[in-house]
Design a protein around this motif. Structure first.
Motif, PDB file in Angstrom:
ATOM      1  N   MET A 109      12.154  28.990  27.181  1.00  0.00           N
ATOM      2  CA  MET A 109      13.196  29.856  26.657  1.00  0.00           C
ATOM      3  C   MET A 109      14.036  29.073  25.655  1.00  0.00           C
ATOM      4  O   MET A 109      14.547  28.018  25.980  1.00  0.00           O
ATOM      5  N   ALA A 110      14.178  29.582  24.485  1.00  0.00           N
ATOM      6  CA  ALA A 110      15.040  28.941  23.489  1.00  0.00           C
ATOM      7  C   ALA A 110      16.477  29.407  23.690  1.00  0.00           C
ATOM      8  O   ALA A 110      16.725  30.472  24.239  1.00  0.00           O
ATOM      9  N   ILE A 111      17.418  28.604  23.267  1.00  0.00           N
ATOM     10  CA  ILE A 111      18.823  28.962  23.345  1.00  0.00           C
ATOM     11  C   ILE A 111      19.156  29.779  22.100  1.00  0.00           C
ATOM     12  O   ILE A 111      19.070  29.272  20.990  1.00  0.00           O
ATOM     13  N   ALA A 112      19.497  31.037  22.286  1.00  0.00           N
ATOM     14  CA  ALA A 112      19.819  31.912  21.158  1.00  0.00           C
ATOM     15  C   ALA A 112      21.270  31.700  20.758  1.00  0.00           C
ATOM     16  O   ALA A 112      22.138  31.522  21.613  1.00  0.00           O
ATOM     17  N   MET A 113      21.544  31.702  19.455  1.00  0.00           N
ATOM     18  CA  MET A 113      22.904  31.470  18.971  1.00  0.00           C
ATOM     19  C   MET A 113      23.182  32.359  17.773  1.00  0.00           C
ATOM     20  O   MET A 113      22.282  32.657  17.001  1.00  0.00           O
ATOM     21  N   ARG A 114      24.455  32.738  17.637  1.00  0.00           N
ATOM     22  CA  ARG A 114      24.936  33.423  16.438  1.00  0.00           C
ATOM     23  C   ARG A 114      26.081  32.601  15.886  1.00  0.00           C
ATOM     24  O   ARG A 114      26.943  32.136  16.631  1.00  0.00           O
ATOM     25  N   VAL A 115      26.100  32.426  14.574  1.00  0.00           N
ATOM     26  CA  VAL A 115      27.138  31.616  13.929  1.00  0.00           C
ATOM     27  C   VAL A 115      27.842  32.450  12.877  1.00  0.00           C
ATOM     28  O   VAL A 115      27.198  33.162  12.114  1.00  0.00           O
ATOM     29  N   ARG A 116      29.170  32.347  12.855  1.00  0.00           N
ATOM     30  CA  ARG A 116      29.985  32.926  11.790  1.00  0.00           C
ATOM     31  C   ARG A 116      30.880  31.822  11.264  1.00  0.00           C
ATOM     32  O   ARG A 116      31.444  31.060  12.042  1.00  0.00           O
ATOM     33  N   ALA A 117      30.998  31.734   9.976  1.00  0.00           N
ATOM     34  CA  ALA A 117      31.850  30.697   9.389  1.00  0.00           C
ATOM     35  C   ALA A 117      32.571  31.257   8.174  1.00  0.00           C
ATOM     36  O   ALA A 117      31.981  31.931   7.348  1.00  0.00           O
ATOM     37  N   GLY A 118      33.844  30.989   8.114  1.00  0.00           N
ATOM     38  CA  GLY A 118      34.640  31.414   6.982  1.00  0.00           C
ATOM     39  C   GLY A 118      36.077  30.980   7.175  1.00  0.00           C
ATOM     40  O   GLY A 118      36.523  30.776   8.298  1.00  0.00           O
ATOM     41  N   SER A 119      36.807  30.808   6.094  1.00  0.00           N
ATOM     42  CA  SER A 119      38.221  30.415   6.135  1.00  0.00           C
ATOM     43  C   SER A 119      38.451  29.149   6.955  1.00  0.00           C
ATOM     44  O   SER A 119      39.439  29.033   7.671  1.00  0.00           O
ATOM     45  N   GLY A 120      37.507  28.224   6.917  1.00  0.00           N
ATOM     46  CA  GLY A 120      37.671  26.950   7.609  1.00  0.00           C
ATOM     47  C   GLY A 120      37.412  27.000   9.101  1.00  0.00           C
ATOM     48  O   GLY A 120      37.672  26.042   9.808  1.00  0.00           O
ATOM     49  N   GLU A 121      36.870  28.111   9.616  1.00  0.00           N
ATOM     50  CA  GLU A 121      36.621  28.218  11.052  1.00  0.00           C
ATOM     51  C   GLU A 121      35.143  28.503  11.300  1.00  0.00           C
ATOM     52  O   GLU A 121      34.534  29.323  10.630  1.00  0.00           O
ATOM     53  N   ILE A 122      34.583  27.801  12.292  1.00  0.00           N
ATOM     54  CA  ILE A 122      33.196  28.004  12.698  1.00  0.00           C
ATOM     55  C   ILE A 122      33.215  28.589  14.102  1.00  0.00           C
ATOM     56  O   ILE A 122      33.903  28.068  14.987  1.00  0.00           O
ATOM     57  N   LYS A 123      32.460  29.665  14.300  1.00  0.00           N
ATOM     58  CA  LYS A 123      32.376  30.316  15.611  1.00  0.00           C
ATOM     59  C   LYS A 123      30.916  30.411  16.015  1.00  0.00           C
ATOM     60  O   LYS A 123      30.079  30.839  15.227  1.00  0.00           O
ATOM     61  N   VAL A 124      30.622  29.986  17.245  1.00  0.00           N
ATOM     62  CA  VAL A 124      29.258  29.992  17.744  1.00  0.00           C
ATOM     63  C   VAL A 124      29.229  30.690  19.098  1.00  0.00           C
ATOM     64  O   VAL A 124      29.995  30.342  19.999  1.00  0.00           O
ATOM     65  N   LEU A 125      28.354  31.680  19.253  1.00  0.00           N
ATOM     66  CA  LEU A 125      28.141  32.347  20.532  1.00  0.00           C
ATOM     67  C   LEU A 125      26.708  32.060  20.952  1.00  0.00           C
ATOM     68  O   LEU A 125      25.769  32.350  20.221  1.00  0.00           O
ATOM     69  N   MET A 126      26.536  31.463  22.135  1.00  0.00           N
ATOM     70  CA  MET A 126      25.217  31.130  22.653  1.00  0.00           C
ATOM     71  C   MET A 126      24.861  32.084  23.789  1.00  0.00           C
ATOM     72  O   MET A 126      25.736  32.507  24.535  1.00  0.00           O
ATOM     73  N   THR A 127      23.588  32.379  23.926  1.00  0.00           N
ATOM     74  CA  THR A 127      23.098  33.164  25.052  1.00  0.00           C
ATOM     75  C   THR A 127      22.395  32.192  25.985  1.00  0.00           C
ATOM     76  O   THR A 127      21.360  31.627  25.631  1.00  0.00           O
ATOM     77  N   HIS A 128      23.006  31.981  27.172  1.00  0.00           N
ATOM     78  CA  HIS A 128      22.461  31.012  28.116  1.00  0.00           C
ATOM     79  C   HIS A 128      22.960  31.346  29.521  1.00  0.00           C
ATOM     80  O   HIS A 128      24.135  31.676  29.690  1.00  0.00           O
ATOM     81  N   PRO A 129      22.109  31.236  30.561  1.00  0.00           N
ATOM     82  CA  PRO A 129      22.517  31.617  31.921  1.00  0.00           C
ATOM     83  C   PRO A 129      23.555  30.687  32.563  1.00  0.00           C
ATOM     84  O   PRO A 129      24.354  31.126  33.384  1.00  0.00           O
ATOM     85  N   SER A 130      23.542  29.427  32.227  1.00  0.00           N
ATOM     86  CA  SER A 130      24.533  28.454  32.701  1.00  0.00           C
ATOM     87  C   SER A 130      24.794  28.486  34.209  1.00  0.00           C
ATOM     88  O   SER A 130      25.763  29.063  34.683  1.00  0.00           O
TER      89      SER A 130
END
Length: 100
Positions: free
Chosen positions: A1-22
């Motif tokens: 299973m790969a770790i799925a991620m979404r990234v948004r970046a703008g105005s000097g801020e980086i946001k990452v949401l990962m999908t993982h059971p943890s």
């Protein structure tokens, strides 16, 4: 299973949401009573245009579907953001996005 991620970046801020059971390896399954094996994100790295700006070691205390947000000076529209992660079972994920 790969770790799925979404990234948004703008105005000097980086946001990452990962999908993982943890799972931290301490919880017992309600039906079987067996301990659920540990399964958590252990390393996260973020680079801008190939230069590492964040490199972190995580552990079992990080929640399911972790969210990471931080500010970076000098982030410009079009900069390439690369996020890499690995969990304790060896599963890896990597994604890229352009800052807007």
């Amino acid at each position: 299973m790969a770790i799925a991620m979404r990234v948004r970046a703008g105005s000097g801020e980086i946001k990452v949401l990962m999908t993982h059971p943890s799972e931290n390896g301490l919880r017992k399954d309600a039906k079987s009573g067996q301990v659920v094996p540990a399964h958590f994100v252990k390393n996260v790295s973020v680079a801008i245009n190939g230069k590492t700006v964040m490199d972190g070691e995580w552990g079992g205390g990080v929640s399911k579907d972790p969210y990471l947000s931080f500010k970076v000076k000098g982030l410009k529209a079009g900069d390439r953001i690369t996020v890499s992660a690995e969990d304790n079972t060896g599963d890896k994920g990597r994604t890229e996005a352009a800052a807007s």
